[in-house]
Design an enzyme around this catalytic site. Structure first.
Site, PDB file in Angstrom:
ATOM      1  N   GLY A  21       0.805  -1.224   0.000  1.00 55.80           N
ATOM      2  CA  GLY A  21       0.000   0.000   0.000  1.00 55.80           C
ATOM      3  C   GLY A  21       0.829   1.260   0.000  1.00 55.80           C
ATOM      4  O   GLY A  21       0.346   2.335   0.331  1.00 55.80           O
ATOM      5  N   LYS A  52      -0.076   2.286  -4.411  1.00 48.78           N
ATOM      6  CA  LYS A  52      -0.581   3.639  -4.669  1.00 48.78           C
ATOM      7  C   LYS A  52      -0.279   4.112  -6.089  1.00 48.78           C
ATOM      8  O   LYS A  52      -1.072   4.813  -6.691  1.00 48.78           O
ATOM      9  CB  LYS A  52       0.064   4.627  -3.683  1.00 48.78           C
ATOM     10  CG  LYS A  52      -0.560   4.626  -2.311  1.00 48.78           C
ATOM     11  CD  LYS A  52      -1.776   5.519  -2.281  1.00 48.78           C
ATOM     12  CE  LYS A  52      -2.351   5.700  -0.894  1.00 48.78           C
ATOM     13  NZ  LYS A  52      -2.778   4.481  -0.219  1.00 48.78           N
ATOM     14  N   ASP A 128      -8.100   6.814   1.651  1.00 50.00           N
ATOM     15  CA  ASP A 128      -7.027   7.500   2.379  1.00 50.00           C
ATOM     16  C   ASP A 128      -6.359   8.530   1.466  1.00 50.00           C
ATOM     17  O   ASP A 128      -6.402   8.412   0.242  1.00 50.00           O
ATOM     18  CB  ASP A 128      -5.989   6.493   2.897  1.00 50.00           C
ATOM     19  CG  ASP A 128      -5.394   5.631   1.795  1.00 50.00           C
ATOM     20  OD1 ASP A 128      -6.136   5.278   0.867  1.00 50.00           O
ATOM     21  OD2 ASP A 128      -4.191   5.314   1.849  1.00 50.00           O
ATOM     22  N   ASP A 129      -5.754   9.517   2.100  1.00 46.30           N
ATOM     23  CA  ASP A 129      -4.944  10.529   1.413  1.00 46.30           C
ATOM     24  C   ASP A 129      -5.675  11.209   0.258  1.00 46.30           C
ATOM     25  O   ASP A 129      -5.146  11.295  -0.861  1.00 46.30           O
ATOM     26  CB  ASP A 129      -3.627   9.906   0.913  1.00 46.30           C
ATOM     27  CG  ASP A 129      -2.765   9.397   2.054  1.00 46.30           C
ATOM     28  OD1 ASP A 129      -3.209   9.501   3.215  1.00 46.30           O
ATOM     29  OD2 ASP A 129      -1.658   8.901   1.806  1.00 46.30           O
ATOM     30  N   TYR A 173      -8.109   7.843   9.008  1.00 48.98           N
ATOM     31  CA  TYR A 173      -7.735   6.456   9.296  1.00 48.98           C
ATOM     32  C   TYR A 173      -6.814   6.312  10.501  1.00 48.98           C
ATOM     33  O   TYR A 173      -6.279   5.243  10.760  1.00 48.98           O
ATOM     34  CB  TYR A 173      -7.104   5.775   8.070  1.00 48.98           C
ATOM     35  CG  TYR A 173      -5.953   6.546   7.446  1.00 48.98           C
ATOM     36  CD1 TYR A 173      -4.675   6.467   7.962  1.00 48.98           C
ATOM     37  CD2 TYR A 173      -6.161   7.351   6.344  1.00 48.98           C
ATOM     38  CE1 TYR A 173      -3.631   7.170   7.396  1.00 48.98           C
ATOM     39  CE2 TYR A 173      -5.125   8.058   5.760  1.00 48.98           C
ATOM     40  CZ  TYR A 173      -3.860   7.969   6.292  1.00 48.98           C
ATOM     41  OH  TYR A 173      -2.835   8.676   5.733  1.00 48.98           O
ATOM     42  N   TRP A 232      -3.916  -1.435   9.561  1.00 43.12           N
ATOM     43  CA  TRP A 232      -3.014  -1.227   8.409  1.00 43.12           C
ATOM     44  C   TRP A 232      -1.779  -0.648   9.068  1.00 43.12           C
ATOM     45  O   TRP A 232      -1.776   0.501   9.491  1.00 43.12           O
ATOM     46  CB  TRP A 232      -3.676  -0.249   7.436  1.00 43.12           C
ATOM     47  CG  TRP A 232      -2.799   0.367   6.378  1.00 43.12           C
ATOM     48  CD1 TRP A 232      -1.572   0.947   6.540  1.00 43.12           C
ATOM     49  CD2 TRP A 232      -3.100   0.498   4.982  1.00 43.12           C
ATOM     50  NE1 TRP A 232      -1.112   1.426   5.348  1.00 43.12           N
ATOM     51  CE2 TRP A 232      -2.027   1.166   4.369  1.00 43.12           C
ATOM     52  CE3 TRP A 232      -4.182   0.128   4.192  1.00 43.12           C
ATOM     53  CZ2 TRP A 232      -1.996   1.478   3.013  1.00 43.12           C
ATOM     54  CZ3 TRP A 232      -4.151   0.440   2.836  1.00 43.12           C
ATOM     55  CH2 TRP A 232      -3.073   1.093   2.258  1.00 43.12           C
ATOM     56  N   ASN A 234       1.790   0.844   9.452  1.00 43.73           N
ATOM     57  CA  ASN A 234       2.869   1.496   8.698  1.00 43.73           C
ATOM     58  C   ASN A 234       4.199   1.462   9.437  1.00 43.73           C
ATOM     59  O   ASN A 234       5.117   2.201   9.091  1.00 43.73           O
ATOM     60  CB  ASN A 234       2.484   2.950   8.405  1.00 43.73           C
ATOM     61  CG  ASN A 234       1.417   3.051   7.334  1.00 43.73           C
ATOM     62  OD1 ASN A 234       1.445   2.309   6.345  1.00 43.73           O
ATOM     63  ND2 ASN A 234       0.450   3.943   7.525  1.00 43.73           N
ATOM     64  N   ASP A 239       8.266   4.730   2.594  1.00 42.75           N
ATOM     65  CA  ASP A 239       8.087   5.519   1.370  1.00 42.75           C
ATOM     66  C   ASP A 239       8.184   7.017   1.601  1.00 42.75           C
ATOM     67  O   ASP A 239       8.262   7.791   0.654  1.00 42.75           O
ATOM     68  CB  ASP A 239       6.756   5.156   0.669  1.00 42.75           C
ATOM     69  CG  ASP A 239       5.542   5.281   1.570  1.00 42.75           C
ATOM     70  OD1 ASP A 239       5.692   5.632   2.751  1.00 42.75           O
ATOM     71  OD2 ASP A 239       4.428   5.012   1.084  1.00 42.75           O
ATOM     72  N   ASN A 267       2.147  -2.685   6.022  1.00 43.28           N
ATOM     73  CA  ASN A 267       2.481  -1.991   4.770  1.00 43.28           C
ATOM     74  C   ASN A 267       3.979  -1.692   4.880  1.00 43.28           C
ATOM     75  O   ASN A 267       4.373  -0.692   5.458  1.00 43.28           O
ATOM     76  CB  ASN A 267       1.667  -0.697   4.691  1.00 43.28           C
ATOM     77  CG  ASN A 267       2.018   0.137   3.475  1.00 43.28           C
ATOM     78  OD1 ASN A 267       2.279  -0.388   2.386  1.00 43.28           O
ATOM     79  ND2 ASN A 267       2.018   1.453   3.634  1.00 43.28           N
TER      80      ASN A 267
HETATM   81  C1  GDL Z   1      -0.184   6.707   4.415  1.00 42.99           C
HETATM   82  C2  GDL Z   1      -0.765   5.940   3.288  1.00 42.99           C
HETATM   83  C3  GDL Z   1       0.129   4.825   2.796  1.00 42.99           C
HETATM   84  C4  GDL Z   1       1.604   5.175   2.935  1.00 42.99           C
HETATM   85  C5  GDL Z   1       1.852   5.452   4.394  1.00 42.99           C
HETATM   86  C6  GDL Z   1       3.300   5.743   4.772  1.00 42.99           C
HETATM   87  C7  GDL Z   1      -2.325   4.725   4.761  1.00 42.99           C
HETATM   88  C8  GDL Z   1      -3.729   4.252   4.986  1.00 42.99           C
HETATM   89  N1  GDL Z   1      -2.097   5.423   3.633  1.00 42.99           N
HETATM   90  O1  GDL Z   1      -0.815   7.539   4.954  1.00 42.99           O
HETATM   91  O2  GDL Z   1      -0.202   4.587   1.459  1.00 42.99           O
HETATM   92  O3  GDL Z   1       2.414   4.148   2.489  1.00 42.99           O
HETATM   93  O4  GDL Z   1       1.093   6.559   4.781  1.00 42.99           O
HETATM   94  O5  GDL Z   1       3.806   6.838   4.066  1.00 42.99           O
HETATM   95  O6  GDL Z   1      -1.477   4.494   5.572  1.00 42.99           O
END
Ligand code: GDL
Length: 695
Positions: A21, A52, A128-129, A173, A232, A234, A239, A267
């Site tokens: 993601g 994404k 999201d975003d 989120y 989810w 992170n 990234d 993720n």
């Molecule tokens: C986010 C993004 C995700 C991204 C992460 C870290 C979610 C739901 N969406 O906000 O795509 O990889 O931050 O940069 O986490």
């Protein structure tokens, strides 16, 4: 296709696995297939397809897949099935969908029908975003953005025949995005009340990248969402920073969370192969608290004393690194070198027959006086431990990394007497610590050399930029310490006036960051994340003196004396006005009261005294202050949220606050809350503004 099966007790199985993601280059089909094999081996059951920057997942979500793409997806979905992994296809239409247009909803259904035709049975809609402002057409059709998202999600979910697994990612989120708080978020309440019960909700925890996720925070969000969320996570995502990669264990999520959650999907790092630790340790965590069944790994670690009884991040990391080492040492190249370089044979030990390579060619053996063959030692477990510690977790460096920083800092701080090139003698302690620092630097270089020689080139290439960067950073620190100790000449790599380009690290972005006062240029060593525990409780008469002290201190902060005439709200903390009942809270940390939030449900009389003309929609007053040591905005947001909630319960329709423009802290706080806006109020003193919100 692995169906989302119900476990024997009738409860649905815990969703566990990986979400692809992140932003940037998506993984290849080969890597994803490899992921499914690993997931099966480690006991994970789900993969959420959500890259994404895959064109047709987000930007061009309406476009159907071409026959070539379809063929690849069919193969991928069946590979997931063969490995017992539930393939969830996610789509992110939020960049430009018009929720109220039936053609748009039809396009969404058409796309998901196509993917269903590829054999996919589980789906997800992600919001999201994205921009939170609705277009005029949607504003006419839906009362809020949440209603728009929920209506479309329910319709698509029903159209697809209510799949067993269907995930929804809200726009808010994580707790940090909720206004004013999770419990009071109108957006989350709409989602919780209206989303069909068969749809599960994704949640990243307190923040986008959550340091800790507590059981209490999950209980809170579950009660608003009316269902247990799927995390989810992170924690290993990288990234957002091209210089960081995370090779530390899954951590700071108590295993008690497992029974409170619907699932966890990580993720992880954009680079596929270095995710071995992220996914392996998540799998260990998921197995650590499964029902009442026996644990397959004994996880209590002495080094983790006082923490999780079922899961030890250190032990999970050791298990992962031991398995990972094997992968490093196995070649991924057709006809590749043998895992370990054979020691070069001496000429006189050779038989008549020359040595052969695996390809059948004779091995070159240097003669007397010739260069010996290059040899490198094989990678060790200790090298991998060091690697993981240098690239640990987003809010934490590993032990060795912390030690190196502490030591460098000490060596620097205790050796400032190098004046005009003349070096004063160093103490024995300094010398000893400099030697130990040097050994740690050598270990990094050795690890780099051994890694560069591993037969599995795919993992090496994914890691290469990072290990090169750390080798160079450590190398510069090493030379600097040598120089401080009076050994060697000042190195051109450290002091040169005309450096090579690697003297300008981080590029333009690095320069921007270094210029900013507090964001983007923090370091974990000097600014470790906050661990303070705050509590909010009702104000009681004994707090009077403390509240007054905070008021006085914060008014003077940054200037000798508060300027201009008094504000109406000054009367509340100073005791001239009594806050309305149930409308006074204080914030406490381990040192005592560190903030307050006070309210007056009817400020008419107080306003008259101060020659202010109240706005009819904003008759109630609030005031809040925090001591400068409270740098985390989250507890303050919780406190004002609770105050506003009780004022609303007391019948308030709208509140206002007065803020001195010199009080940057509170100006910033109320502006960022999102719900407060500047009000035009007659009679305000110079340099005072009013902000308000309807309740
Ligand atoms: C986010 C993004 C995700 C991204 C992460 C870290 C979610 C739901 N969406 O906000 O795509 O990889 O931050 O940069 O986490």
């Amino acid at each position: 296709m692995a169906k989302q099966s119900a476990s024997p007790g009738g409860t649905r199985r815990f969703i566990s696995g990986v979400v692809e993601g992140f932003y940037g280059r998506p993984w290849t089909m080969e890597q994803r297939t490899e992921l499914f094999r690993r997931e099966q081996k480690w006991g994970l059951n789900t993969y959420l397809y959500a890259p994404k920057d895959d064109y047709k997942h987000r930007m061009y979500w309406r476009d159907l897949y071409s026959p070539e793409e379809a063929e690849q997806l069919v193969a991928l979905i069946s590979a997931a099935k063969e490995n017992g992994v539930d393939f969830i296809y996610a789509i992110s239409p939020g960049l430009d969908i018009t929720f109220s247009n039936p053609k748009e909803v039809a396009a969404l259904k058409r796309k998901l029908d196509q993917v269903s035709g590829f054999g996919c049975r589980s789906f997800s809609l992600l919001f999201d975003d994205i921009e939170t402002e609705m277009c005029p057409a949607d504003k006419q059709a839906f009362s809020t953005f949440a209603h728009a998202q929920v209506a479309v999600t329910n319709e698509v979910f029903t159209h697809l025949g209510q799949p067993e697994t269907f995930l929804f990612c809200p726009t808010d989120y994580c707790a940090a995005f909720c206004s004013p708080t999770v419990s009071l978020s109108a957006y989350l309440h709409t989602v919780g009340d209206n989303l069909l019960p068969g749809v599960d909700v994704l949640w990243t925890g307190p923040k986008v990248v959550s340091h800790h996720i507590t059981v209490e925070s999950i209980v809170e969000v579950s009660s608003v969402l009316k269902r247990a969320p799927v995390i989810w996570d992170n924690i290993h995502a990288n990234d957002y920073d091209p210089q960081r990669i995370f090779l530390g264990p899954y951590k700071d999520r108590p295993s008690d969370l497992i029974p409170k959650l619907r699932g966890v999907l990580t993720n992880p790092n954009c680079e596929f192969y270095p995710n071995f630790v992220a996914i392996h340790t998540l799998a260990t965590w998921c197995r650590s608290n499964v029902g009442a069944g026996p644990k397959d790994v004994e996880m209590t670690g002495e080094e983790d004393s006082g923490s999780d009884p079922c899961y030890s991040p250190q032990k999970a990391l050791s298990l992962a690194l031991t398995d990972w080492l094997e992968e490093f040492l196995s070649t991924d190249q057709p006809g590749g070198r043998r895992p370990i370089n054979p020691a070069p044979l001496k000429k006189d030990s050779l038989d008549e027959e020359p040595m052969q390579t695996e390809g059948g060619e004779p091995v070159y053996v240097p003669g007397p006086g010739e260069n010996p063959l290059f040899t490198a030692e094989p990678l060790t477990l200790a090298d991998l431990q060091l690697l993981s510690e240098l690239f640990y977790l987003p809010y934490e460096h590993g032990t060795t990394a912390r030690t190196m920083l502490t030591e460098l800092n000490w060596l620097k701080g205790h050796r400032e007497a190098v004046v005009g090139g003349a070096v004063t003698p160093v103490t024995a302690e300094w010398r000893l610590r400099a030697e130990r620092f040097d050994e740690m630097c050598v270990a990094v270089v050795t690890m780099f050399n051994r890694l560069s020689n591993v037969p599995n080139r795919r993992i090496l290439y994914d890691l290469y930029n990072y290990i090169c960067d750390i080798k160079s950073g450590v190398g510069m620190a090493r030379t600097y310490v040598k120089q401080l100790g009076g050994q060697g000449n000042p190195s051109p790599r450290v002091t040169c006036d005309d450096p090579e380009p690697w003297g300008f690290r981080g590029g333009l972005s690095g320069e921007f960051q270094r210029m900013l006062p507090c964001h983007g240029n923090r370091d974990l060593f000097r600014h470790p994340p906050m661990t303070t525990v705050y509590s909010i409780r009702p104000y009681c008469p004994e707090d009077k003196a403390e509240v007054l002290r905070i008021h006085v201190e914060t008014q003077r902060h940054g200037e000798a004396k508060p300027t201009g005439p008094a504000m109406i709200s000054d009367g509340l903390p100073s005791g001239q006005l009594s806050p309305s009942s149930n409308c006074a809270l204080v914030l406490e940390d381990e040192r005592g009261v560190c903030g307050y939030a006070l309210g007056l449900t009817d400020a008419t009389a107080a306003a008259q005294k101060n020659q202010r003309v109240l706005l009819k929609d904003f008759p109630s007053l609030v005031t809040m202050q925090l001591l400068p040591r409270v740098t985390d905005p989250a507890p303050a947001r919780r406190m004002i949220g609770s105050l506003l909630a009780s004022m609303k319960t007391s019948g308030c329709r709208g509140v206002f606050c007065e803020l001195r423009q010199s009080d940057r802290n509170m100006m910033d706080f109320f502006s960022k809350l999102g719900s407060f806006r500047t009000l035009k109020m007659a009679g305000l003193p110079v340099n005072v503004i009013a902000m308000g919100t309807s309740l």
